[in-house]
Design an enzyme around this catalytic site. Sequence first.
Site, PDB file in Angstrom:
ATOM      1  N   SER A  34     -11.562  -1.341  -0.133  1.00  0.00           N
ATOM      2  CA  SER A  34     -10.360  -1.282   0.558  1.00  0.00           C
ATOM      3  C   SER A  34     -10.470  -1.893   1.805  1.00  0.00           C
ATOM      4  O   SER A  34      -9.691  -2.625   2.400  1.00  0.00           O
ATOM      5  CB  SER A  34      -9.759   0.238   0.512  1.00  0.00           C
ATOM      6  OG  SER A  34      -9.011   0.561  -0.506  1.00  0.00           O
ATOM      7  N   ASP A  81       0.742  -1.276   0.011  1.00  0.00           N
ATOM      8  CA  ASP A  81       0.000  -0.122   0.074  1.00  0.00           C
ATOM      9  C   ASP A  81       0.866   1.191  -0.016  1.00  0.00           C
ATOM     10  O   ASP A  81       2.074   1.037  -0.608  1.00  0.00           O
ATOM     11  CB  ASP A  81      -1.075  -0.027   1.261  1.00  0.00           C
ATOM     12  CG  ASP A  81      -2.275   0.433   0.971  1.00  0.00           C
ATOM     13  OD1 ASP A  81      -2.328   1.886   0.871  1.00  0.00           O
ATOM     14  OD2 ASP A  81      -3.140  -0.102   0.890  1.00  0.00           O
ATOM     15  N   HIS A 106      -3.497   5.700   3.726  1.00  0.00           N
ATOM     16  CA  HIS A 106      -4.486   4.555   3.276  1.00  0.00           C
ATOM     17  C   HIS A 106      -3.643   3.284   3.918  1.00  0.00           C
ATOM     18  O   HIS A 106      -4.546   2.627   4.500  1.00  0.00           O
ATOM     19  CB  HIS A 106      -4.229   4.525   1.663  1.00  0.00           C
ATOM     20  CG  HIS A 106      -5.256   3.472   1.197  1.00  0.00           C
ATOM     21  ND1 HIS A 106      -4.675   2.073   0.777  1.00  0.00           N
ATOM     22  CD2 HIS A 106      -6.526   3.421   0.922  1.00  0.00           C
ATOM     23  CE1 HIS A 106      -5.886   1.536   0.386  1.00  0.00           C
ATOM     24  NE2 HIS A 106      -6.898   2.312   0.571  1.00  0.00           N
TER      25      HIS A 106
END
Length: 430
Positions: free
Chosen positions: A286, A79, A115
Site C-alpha cells: 500500500s 481508497d 488508510h
Amino acid sequence: MGRRAFAPRILASAVTALLAAGALSVLPVAAPPSFAAGEDCAPGNPQFTPETPSALGVLQSQKAWSRGTGGGVLVAVVDSGIDATNPHLQGAVVGGRDFVFDGEDPRGMTDVNGHGTAIAGQIAAREIPQSGVVGLAPSVDLLSVRVFRGTDSQSVDAGFGPTTARMSEGIRFAADSHAVVINVSMSDFAASPDLEAAVAYAESLGSLVVASAGNRGTTEDVSDSPRYPAAYAGALAVSATDARGLVTDDSIHGSHVEVAAPGSQILTVATGAGDCVYAQEAPSSSFATAYVSAAAALVAAAHPDETPAQWQYRLMATGIRSNPDARDDLSGWGVVQPYNAINLVPGADTRGPVSPAGTSGAGVLVPAVATVSPDHTESPFIVTQAMTLIVIVVALTLFGTIAVIIVLRRRRGTVPTTEGEPARHGLLGS
C-alpha cells in the site's frame, strides 16, 4: 530543534486488518490492512515529530525537487477517503466523491478508517512548522475517491466494505476528473472485466493507474500470481521493500510486478490526528504504491506532453536493480528513482524495458535545471567572477611592482624612497 524517537504504540483494535495493499479476494473484497493508531496517532490526540520520512532519501527527493514538486498535477486516491482537516493536508484536497453512501461527506473528505489519509500524506503532505513529515510530491493536488468504509464485520455486513465494482467506478470518476495519476493501494487475485475496462478507460484519457502488486498476509490466495488492477495493461504494479531495501515474502511476487518502493517504517499522517508511523512489523505494498504514485506525479509534471505509458517507462527504465538488462518477479525493474526518471532521455541504447513507440535520442541523463525566480540583483556567480578577476589583477600588479623594486635594488643597492622618508630595506621581510 532536537531529534527524538517517534514510535507510536499500536492499539489492538478492530482496524488492525487494514493499511497494506492487496487483499481483495471475493465480492465483497477485503481491504488493504490498516495498522491501528496507538495513543500517539489516535483521532483527537494530534502528535507531531521533527523526524522526516526515511523513504524520501531513498527516493531522491531533494534532487527531484530541484526539478519541481508536482505543482499543477492532480493525483486521485481511490481508497477509504481522506481526512482533509489534517494540518498537512489542508488545502491539498481539492475535491472528490463518496461512492460508499454511508452518511459521510459526499465529497469523500472524511476517513473513518485511516488508510486513505495515510496514503495521501505520503503523496502530498505539506510542510508545517511543528513537523518534519512531508510528501514526496508536496505540491500536487489531491482528489479523494472514497470507495469503502472499512473491513470490520460491521462495515462489510452493511455493504460498506471494498468491492471491485466501487473500485472500478472510482477509477473512472478519477479519470473523468482529469486526474493525471490514480493511486489504487488495493488488489484482488480474481480478474475483473470491470476493473480491466476502468484501467483502459483511464489510460485513454491520459491517466496513469498505479496499483499494489499484492500482500501475502492479507489475501486468501497466497500464491505468487497476478493481482488486479495492477496486472492489467496500462497499470503500474508496485511491490514493497523493507528497511534494507529488499522485497521480502510479505509482497506477492510474479510476472506482473513492475517496480518497487519503500514500504516499511512509513512516517506519514493520521486521520483525525497528526503524524504516525505505519508498517512497523512488515513492509506493505500500500505504502510503496503511494510513493510510486508521487514519483509518477513528479515525472508527469516535468513531462506534461508525454503519455502515461511514457511516464511508466521512465520509472521502470531508471529503477535501481542488480541487472540493468532484466527484471525479476520480486521488484520488477527495481526501486523507482524519480530524479533519474525525470532526466532520462530515452533512446535505443537505454537498458531495461522496451520503450513505448515514439522515443528517440541517446539514452543519457540530462542535467537538472532548477527554476529560479529573478530577484533583480546580480547573480552571485557573476559577482564572484568579478571579484576573482579583481584579485588576480591586483595580485599581478603587486608581484610586478615587487619584481621592479628587486631589480632596482640590485642595481642601486637600495630601494627608492619618497622625499624625507628613510629607506625601507626588505619589503617582503628579511
